[in-house]
Structures are given as structure tokens and as C-alpha cells.
Design an enzyme around this catalytic site. Sequence first.
Site, mmCIF file in Angstrom:
data_model
loop_
_atom_site.group_PDB
_atom_site.id
_atom_site.type_symbol
_atom_site.label_atom_id
_atom_site.label_comp_id
_atom_site.label_asym_id
_atom_site.label_seq_id
_atom_site.Cartn_x
_atom_site.Cartn_y
_atom_site.Cartn_z
ATOM 1 N N GLU A 172 0.821 -1.214 0.000
ATOM 2 C CA GLU A 172 0.000 0.000 0.000
ATOM 3 C C GLU A 172 0.862 1.273 0.000
ATOM 4 O OE1 GLU A 172 -2.722 -0.401 3.311
ATOM 5 O OE2 GLU A 172 -4.039 -1.689 2.136
ATOM 6 N N GLU B 123 -6.244 -8.177 0.733
ATOM 7 C CA GLU B 123 -6.657 -8.069 2.131
ATOM 8 C C GLU B 123 -8.141 -7.744 2.207
ATOM 9 O OE1 GLU B 123 -4.366 -5.234 4.344
ATOM 10 O OE2 GLU B 123 -2.442 -5.975 3.587
#
Length: 497
Positions: free
Chosen positions: A134, A279
Amino acid sequence: MAQRGAFSWVFFLLVSFFTSHGDALGVNWGTQASHTLHPSIVVGMLKDNGINKVKLFDSDSWTLKALVGSGMEVMVAIPNKDLKTYLKYKKAKKWVKDSISKHLYDGGVDIRMTGFKFYSWRFEPDLYVAVGNEPFLTSYNGSFVNITFPALTNIQKALEEAGLGDKVKATVALNADVYQSASNKPSDGDFRGDIKDRMLEIVRFLNEKNSPFVVNIYPFLSLYQNPDFPVDYAFLDDRGESIEDDGIEYSNVFDANLDTLVWALRKSEVPDLKILVGEIGWPTDGDKFANRTLAKRFYDGLMKKLATGAGTPLRPGGLSVYLFGLVDEDMKSVAPGNFERHWGIFSFDGKPKFPIDFSGKGQSKMPVAAKGVVPLESRWCVFGKPEMKNSSKLGDLVNYACSNADCTALGYGSSCNNLDRNGNISYAFNMYFQMQSQDVQACDFDGMATITTKNASTGTCLFPIQIMSAGVRVIGDGISAAAGFVGLVLFGIFGLM
């Protein structure tokens, strides 16, 4: 979710379950904990639960050693802190040699990832390397925007030069905040304006190399961040109202979010780029919407959806999804929210929290707990001066305890939010005592605390007993700063000032 703060360097694993519907179902395993489970114990727990794939968000040698001979397939990765290093191609070549090539031998670690199924077809590279985790989060203020793509290309080039290009593919794990929709409808989806040029480079490179787009999607955060968000829309059990977009009905935010990405890819001229959900999950404490009941509801809906193989309206068919996460982590930054330390399907000691149906076919049962975990003695540290009136000294002690331990369960809507004044103080003292491995000196607090063998847990509030840690606890600015803020907030809630 992404590991933020000073502890973002700690490695994370992603492990995969094989479910009866044939898709690879994974779960992220993080180790930002004061008392970690030994890797060999974790490997045993994974095997007991039918898990045979592991993804490291690092190439940690201790973990890899525990995996040798296990028969598990391993996926390695590069954390954000190292991205700048691999702007130098020589460094990228060395990383591939040390972290990939040397482990590819008979009887060693089975480094590969095969057979992920994406809507109407399959692709089978042996391994993915996640270059960054990320890295384009808005909270990073652009720190990694200009270095992620060069690092990605260098790693892939090094893999190809090592003769692994057909088996090993580099990608980037991205948060869903890299794309957006002004109308909140999928058809208006596009990549964020501030990173659009970088995203175009990345997605076209991934498409060229036959690598997937890895995206992390959190329906819980949609609910947490927006007080007007419809609660039922965060779940996948079709209880709420649908929204209509271009003739398509969306009954949950997951489908709408993923199809927003599909629209962004279409507008970027890579409409068929593979998508993998890296995720997704639901926390069990730290917020009024974070509890075991809602977590079970979310996972039940998700598993049933995966079992049908329906996919989303724009990407029908099987999905590859990785749950977040495996165990709770009491040293994660709470900057995003107190729930950050409570994403685990298992608690910190490897005990399952609730029944879950990995098959999606009504076969809900408790997962198998970790074996060989050694708990500390059955003793607790509690407030020993209940007659004492409120004082700044007492408040300072509570703040100190919560600055160096996890008091997030005391927050509003959390599992220990119903404790009285003395209970709040005892909880703070005990969490610090357990964090310090029950060191007798850690239960002093200027003579205001005492050790007891009577379980201090009450109602929904668990006063935990720590476990013998597999490693040495590292203390850094990540927990002291973030937890210190929590301690101050809780101190105000207690009314001790």
C-alpha cells in the site's frame, strides 16, 4: 490492513486455505506483537487447518527456516522501507539471488504460487513478489509515489535475468484508495488524480508481464469512516437496499468497490488485467462495529459468496481473496483506529475467536488452535487502592500503563467499555504487567497495584494472560507514540483527572 507507523518494517505473512469451492483463500498473518508465536508453532497450526500456502511480506530467514520441509508454498515480498534500495539495479539483483534463487532447491522452501483462478480463465506463474505494501496511501504523503514503479521494474528485470521470469512475477499490493468515484457509483471509477500517471505505468506494466493487480478492500472502513453509511451494505448477505449503476444492481460495498477498480482499468486500456484481493476482513474489538458477532456475519457472507463462484457483476467467476488477518497484534499503530490491533481470526495466543465456515456450505466450526503455546502464570495485576480518590498521580500511572501496553479494548463500544472506574484502572495495570511478561516490578505503580491469582475478567471483558514469547520484544516510537495517545484519551474517559 497496511502496516503503518514505525513498525511498518515488521514482516507479514499471507497464508492460503484451500476451500471446497476450489479457489485459493488466504489470510494475512502479521507479527507486530509483544509476544509472538514461534514460527514452528505457527507452521503446525497452519497445517492443522489445511493451510499449505504462505506469503511473507519479507524474506525473513527465521520464518523460512521453519518452513523448510513443510511442503508449504511460499510467497515473499519487499516492504516499503526498502523500496528506495532497489532503485539500484545491482541491489535488486542481489535481493533476487539472496531471497529467491537460493531457496529454489529440492527439499528446501517450496517458493511458488500456482493456480489462482480469475473469473473466466486461469494463469499459473509460480511466484509473486509484492514490491511494497500500500505504498500510495494518502497518509504517506507521496513518500513512495516516485520510487515504487522503478523498484518494481528492477525486481522484475532481475528475476528475468536470473532465468525466473516465466515463473516469478513482481506486483504491488495497493489499497483501494488508489481509485475513486465522484458519484460513488462504479461506472465513474478512475485512479486518483494525484497518482494517475504512476498508476497507468504500473497497470500497463503488470498487464504486459501477466502479473495481477493486488488490491486491499475493507468494507468495515466504509462503515467506520462514514456515520451515514448503511450498515447492511457493508455485509454480503443481501439484507440491505441495493444501488443501481448503469443497469446493474449492487447489494454490497465489496462488489461495488471491486467493480469501481474494473472501470478504472477499462479507462486505463487494460480491461482484462487480473485482480487479486490481497486483504479483506473484519476486526473484533476497538469500535462499536468491531465485535465477534459482526465479524462472523461478515465472514459467513464472504465465504458463501466465494463458494458460489459468482464473482462481481463485472468480473463474474471465481475470486482469489486473502483474509485479514490471522492473529491479533498488540503493537500495531492505532492511528487508523483502535480496531487495528484486533483483526485476527485467532487471538494473539493462537486461539480461534469464533466458528467460521471456510467451505461456504454451512459447515461452520471452530478452527484448530495453535498447539504448544505456553501461557504465563495464571496471575493478574489489579488496582490495590480502590478507596483512593481521583488524583493526577493515579491518572499519570494509568496513562503510563496504556502508553506502553494495549488498552484499546477500553474504548467506546469496545469489549471492556462497561467497566467501572476501578475496573478501568485494573485493566490498564494488568495489560502493562502482561506486556512486561509478568515482571513483579511491573505491578507496583507506586504501591497502588497488587498481584492476584483470581481471574479479573468480567462479562465481555477479558483480562488476558500473556504467552511466552518466541522472540525479543522490540520497543520503538511506533507503540510509545500511538499508544500514548490512546492512554491520554482513555484517561479522559475514566474521569481520573
